[in-house]
Design an enzyme around this catalytic site. Structure first.
Site, PDB file in Angstrom:
ATOM      1  N   GLU A 490       0.813  -1.226   0.000  1.00  0.00           N
ATOM      2  CA  GLU A 490       0.000   0.000   0.000  1.00  0.00           C
ATOM      3  C   GLU A 490       0.842   1.269   0.000  1.00  0.00           C
ATOM      4  O   GLU A 490       0.291   2.364   0.065  1.00  0.00           O
ATOM      5  CB  GLU A 490      -0.949  -0.011   1.204  1.00  0.00           C
ATOM      6  CG  GLU A 490      -2.055  -1.052   1.059  1.00  0.00           C
ATOM      7  CD  GLU A 490      -2.881  -1.222   2.330  1.00  0.00           C
ATOM      8  OE1 GLU A 490      -2.316  -1.028   3.428  1.00  0.00           O
ATOM      9  OE2 GLU A 490      -4.066  -1.554   2.234  1.00  0.00           O
ATOM     10  N   GLN A 603       4.709  -4.252   2.411  1.00  0.00           N
ATOM     11  CA  GLN A 603       4.602  -5.684   2.647  1.00  0.00           C
ATOM     12  C   GLN A 603       4.762  -6.398   1.317  1.00  0.00           C
ATOM     13  O   GLN A 603       4.597  -5.797   0.258  1.00  0.00           O
ATOM     14  CB  GLN A 603       3.259  -6.041   3.277  1.00  0.00           C
ATOM     15  CG  GLN A 603       2.071  -5.988   2.324  1.00  0.00           C
ATOM     16  CD  GLN A 603       0.755  -6.279   3.038  1.00  0.00           C
ATOM     17  OE1 GLN A 603       0.174  -5.405   3.653  1.00  0.00           O
ATOM     18  NE2 GLN A 603       0.281  -7.501   2.939  1.00  0.00           N
TER      19      GLN A 603
END
Lengths: 768, 768
Positions: A490, A603
């Site tokens: 993100e 991530q």
């Protein structure tokens, strides 16, 4: 970071010493839950210092009016808030006239908390010196019953140390509670009735807007020196609270205690007008059993869970404590009994993020529940999404998609989208792929294909339709592209051709079409029903396949890696180890634009895809991508280290795998992200489990059976785990010397170990 | 769309007939302002129907606590709200006991509004039939004095038509007002004193947080049949309002009137403790002059403005009305007297967007003020930004920029950023380039280079530093790239290498360095001061130039056009004319992600660059880019049609230019965007002016003098405009037959017409 604060222990989480600064953190860490309700480790007695009160009821939420600065078309009207429910744990305590309040005591000595994970209870004890010089020893034990999941039990004991005292216990219920997280300071609960009957009291309240009716009830018993006393309480009531006040004289050295049975009956499970009766019935039943019997059955119930779910680690107490904490919390959060429920990111430990369901469930949690529970539990999790299919189709139609295309929500409680950042809500669409992947994963693991013709295929078709419509054809590239997305990472927003998203889109279409063909051939009547319902036709299938066939994947010839998205190589490719520590975590130190234009990865993104579709890439390719991307990864999502741990293990980099493992398993216990007071990271705990079972143990499904490539960190003597594979339970014991397997059940099982076939037989230890 | 509602008239905006549905729209359209205060066309008497009350004071704002769903680092704490100020226009009216309220009258006949732009007043008249059968003719005239800019004047006349009546006038002040636009329902005004003295009344109040103190005052006079009456009013007060109640008996057919002088004195311009005295003084001064004298000087003042600013159009009343409405509103909004003020997007006609200052001022408004006012006005607008330089540096430092780099805010009131959408606030950084461009434009037009050594160069250095730091080097491209931006086309967010932004960045650096060299050579003491202040050094200058030299520009060989940003050609390039009308406007019909991945352009982006830097491209290049991009442009920004009108004219596409012109000039009058009730689009009105002067007239600055290439739409017989060029006033008269020039002043002027040198002399008509 909070390292070395929680005492290392194989089975318990232990805090020693009273630190006002840590009250909120410990309230999170010592939370208890039973799948149906949850409770932060708030004190029973009054506490005037900083505290974050939290009592939660599964499935009960509040649709808080959306708050945004700038409205965008397509935003949902509301955000589903996890709701602080009426307080049932409270016990006002006065000692010789002075309210007991650890914030105002002259001294708090021998303060200790223990969360006993083996047996499923939480205990707190301390010696308080009050301003009136009275010294008391207090011990409070509580648990939320797994057997009677509408009941919690508290035993609160006081022993005066230095003088005879008068003690007033005022167990109470309070529905005049608020949420910490509220957009518009709305009132969330409407209280409409209070009642009492000798030692019992009840509050009937309902949530605003959603109209969940809840009866919060309590039943109290007073004991002195082990003997129950029949004392008529004085009742105090106001519009939203009720207390029963018991006065007792307690000689120095003698122990008085109150046992409080409390909890909720909810209109999700009972008729609205029967809530109070149901509450009375369950509380009296609990009281009839009594504290000791209930505690005993609690131990038994947890023993059964551990029997199946435990992972032991030999030679590393912290790692042992970490993994058990993760497994314990997952079981406190979700037990798989109720297909209406799901696994919220904070479980029953906080309010943050709201909603109950993210793609975390499909991507991270299902493997844990598949392997440690009956397969019905995983099927329930899939069914949850099947039941929301209509709402996912409606959600997609709000964004302009047609013809039964579905977009599953980013965050939901009842199937409706309730998130409102455009770059996430509208663009983090890879979540849709996780729905199909979970079906694939379930069938692969359980062998239960029936789910697909019965329910799964409809979901897959709606999702494939979404990808078909969402991709656009680039004449410039002569390929299909997917523009304007946010990938799992993100820290990139609104990018074009996120590799993970494109890959998943292609795979979803192909897997869907494979299954259309299979169902058409092998499940004719199901097929007809599905065609009737979805109007799927050959022409559409071909058009979908065309998109899958011609999907574009950004690739760097120079680096021989797929690019996370178009333009990734234009970034200033400075690795994380060259980033000054003062700049970390970047999500706290940098403005959003700076994060976005940096190469830093929150991530696993491409690596997430390599994890999910491991068979489709060589180890050499994995190595290249790991070596290219991991150095840019800041792991500022709790879901990142577990995937990297698994892949480091796959690449035989056990030191790195172990480091990632520790980070994921003790994320909350050691408070890596300095935010544990907001609640625990529940869904990433399933990732921790995967780090051991899939990472170290190397568990995969190959050719329809289990495959292992066991490895062990050099810090451990050994570790064991169990998995339930198609109703056979296999225990795996890995040590520095080798691996052994034990099988429960009746029939043999062929498995692969290090790629070689091994036959294991029931109740025979097989060592490899 | 509201076409044909406003009556066509050369000099006035006229509405006939009472339509409750249009009250809010007309309140916007008939707004009045004098640069220091503004007033929506709210009724003086009570109105119980839907209305949007708005009284505004220049420079007075409220820092409303930011509202966002998801906080991002770097967001400002507050958003500066345009503030509804205390009501000074109100006059309660009772006729024979019944309150006059057009919403409850039995009939409202002969309703008419006129905004007389030539003379600067607003009049409303009607015949009301009340429920008590009384019929009255009412006429109200009001204006905000240009001479006494703290005063507004209202003459409110009532003539009973069918019977003798008793009339009660209750002129009042009210500071118990609210904003329509408020994030947290905060109270914005704190009233601390109310006072009255016979026919005068005052309210002292201050804004919360910002502490602007304001005295709102009024002075009333009552007349019957033209004769002033000395009536002692009854005073009514509550905590936030005060009214003076006058009762008069009026025979049928006779006219009674109240003249109300009102307005504000503000702590921006007076000592706090002298506000009431200042108010008394100015109101009494106004009263001594009297209504007729003030109205006369109002006509004179507007006559002077029109003398310079008017554009006449012969043969097209709607076009004539449109352009005058635009010029009128610009002059109502900003007169350039006060360097603390700026040009808000809604001027004094609404609250929307908040703040007062956008890049609109530099990109669209400065040319209008340069050409129709003294050059000091434009210099004041530049100085406004110079005065905010420290805050722009602070703003950039919040986003991680160092060493005196400045990022001017997207929206501001006092220099601080107060916008909070990350894709705009942090990424729509091209606004920074407009600051440098405005300086260049000012110097080019006025020839006043002194601004650069005195103030401009410091601003340019800080901006060049920002671009230097904001660009990053792509080893992959071997070029500098600018990642993660939003261009003028806000229907793309977080894109890489927006051509306009990159071009502006390169130009800003180069222009800055040119001026560093010039100032170093020609303004030594200024240079030393600047070096001392900014620490600019040769090494940094060279590093900047390296970025400018190696700036990357996305380009398509196939289409021979620059690409709006990386990846533009991956879009589905379906032109707007192939888009179903039901899908328009896309910003109301489509979700944000769909807009973003579409090719549709909100407003000129690459073409904005071609407009600003016209000399750096050939006409052939312009044509190619216009033909490529315009078909994808939806013009959903009010700032889009004007640029396209100018460029269509440049390309000799007069029909297209005319169409764009109409759209821009009558945007509000015809309510193209169905939102005029929220207020007028003030800043785009300057673009309308440019459409005629730069588009049709073809005005440019070439070789330090004016250059014209006059064209005329076939719909017009002729048009005229004037420009003030370096203190000489040139009137240009374009007709279907040819163009003539008249020059005021004393000396000759060499200009270019169609590229040829023409000498024009004072007071000689030159026809070309």
């Amino acid at each position: 970071m909070n390292q070395n604060y929680i005492k290392p222990d194989n089975w318990s989480i232990i805090e020693e010493g009273f630190d006002k600064e840590r009250v909120k953190s410990s309230e999170s860490l010592f939370s208890i839950g039973n799948g149906a309700m949850g409770q932060r480790a708030n004190f029973e007695e009054a506490y005037s210092g900083p505290t974050f009160q939290g009592s939660y009821i599964a499935g009960v939420y509040y649709p808080d009016k959306t708050r945004v600065g700038w409205w965008k078309n397509g935003y949902p009207e509301y955000f589903a808030k996890v709701l602080n429910a009426p307080n049932w744990i409270g016990i006002g305590v006065k000692i010789s006239g002075e309210p007991l309040d650890l914030n105002t005591c002259v001294a708090v000595n021998n303060f200790r908390r223990e969360l006993n994970m083996k047996e499923g209870w939480y205990e707190r004890s301390f010696i308080a010196v009050l301003q009136n010089k009275v010294e008391v020893l207090v011990k409070s034990t509580r648990f939320l019953s797994l057997d009677l999941d509408e009941v919690g039990v508290i035993k609160y004991e006081i022993t005066p140390v230095n003088q005879d005292v008068n003690i007033e216990f005022a167990p109470y219920l309070d529905s005049g509670i608020t949420n910490e997280d509220t957009n518009w300071e709305d009132k969330f609960w409407d209280t409409y009735n209070l009642a009492h009957d000798k030692n019992e009291a009840y509050i009937l309240s309902k949530t605003m807007k959603t109209n969940f009716h809840v009866c919060t009830g309590m039943l109290s018993e007073i004991f002195i020196d082990g003997e129950q006393k029949d004392i008529s309480p004085k009742v105090k009531m106001d519009g939203t609270s009720i207390s029963l006040n018991y006065g007792v004289e307690v000689p120095k050295g003698k122990t008085t205690s109150i046992i409080k049975y409390g909890g909720y009956t909810v209109s999700l499970n009972h008729e609205e007008d029967n809530l109070k009766n149901a509450s009375t019935a369950i509380l009296r039943k609990a009281s009839e059993s009594g504290f000791d019997v209930l505690l005993n059955s609690q131990k038994n119930a947890w023993s059964k869970i551990w029997e199946m779910a435990d992972i032991t680690i030999d030679g590393d107490v912290k790692a042992q404590q970490g993994i058990r904490f993760n497994i314990f919390q997952l079981n406190q959060t979700y037990l798989g009994k109720d297909a209406r429920l799901n696994i919220g990111p904070k479980g029953f430990t906080g309010e943050k993020y709201g909603g109950s369901t993210y793609w975390d469930t499909e991507a991270y949690c299902i493997p844990f529940y598949m392997a440690t529970k009956d397969q019905l539990v995983a099927r329930n999790l899939l069914t949850y999404r099947y039941n929301h299919l209509d709402k996912a189709i409606e959600n997609a139609s709000k964004l302009g998609f047609v013809n039964g295309a579905a977009l599953y929500p980013m965050v939901t409680m009842n199937g409706e989208e309730c998130h409102n950042e455009w770059e996430i809500t509208f663009e983090e669409i890879h979540r849709n792929g996780a729905m199909t992947f979970a079906i694939y994963n379930y069938v692969r693991y359980t062998g239960d294909y029936s789910y697909i013709p019965e329910k799964g295929l409809e979901v897959m078709i709606a999702i494939a339709r979404f990808w078909h419509q969402r991709a656009t054809f680039s004449t410039d590239k002569n390929k299909y592209v997917i523009l304007g997305v946010t990938g799992p990472n993100e820290y990139e927003n609104n990018v074009n051709n996120n590799w993970y998203t494109n890959y998943l889109a292609k795979w979803c279409i192909e897997y869907c079409v494979q299954n259309i063909i299979k169902v058409k051939t092998e499940y004719k009547s199901d097929y007809e029903r599905i065609v009737e319902k979805t109007s799927i036709a050959q022409e559409e299938v071909e058009a979908m396949l065309e998109v899958a066939d011609k999907m574009y994947f950004p690739y760097s010839e120079k680096h021989q890696v797929y690019l996370q998205q178009d333009g990734f190589l234009d970034k200033e490719l400075i690795t994380v180890d060259n980033l000054d520590k003062s700049q970390r975590p970047i999500n706290q130190k940098w403005s959003w634009d700076r994060i976005l234009r940096s190469p830093y990865i929150k991530q696993a993104d491409i690596l997430q895809g390599f994890y999910m579709f491991e068979d489709q890439f060589t180890k050499e390719e994995l190595k290249r991508h790991f070596d290219f991307y991991e150095p840019f990864t800041v792991h500022e999502s709790s879901l990142s280290p577990c995937v990297h741990s698994i892949q480091a293990a796959t690449l035989d980099r056990m030191d790195q795998a172990y480091t990632f493992y520790l980070r994921t398993s003790r994320l909350d216990l050691d408070d890596y992200n300095k935010e544990v007071e907001e609640g625990l990271h529940i869904t990433s705990m399933a990732g921790t489990w995967m780090s051991i079972v899939e990472g170290f143990g190397g568990l995969r499904i190959k050719k329809g059976t289990l495959s292992f490539t066991p490895k062990i960190p050099k810090e451990w003597k050994g570790y064991t785990f169990k998995v339930n594979f198609r109703n056979q339970i296999i225990k795996v014991n890995v040590s520095q010397e080798g691996t052994s397997f034990t099988l429960e059940g009746n029939s043999d099982l062929l498995i692969f170990v290090e790629g070689k076939e091994v036959k294991i037989s029931p109740n025979n230890l097989i060592t490899v």
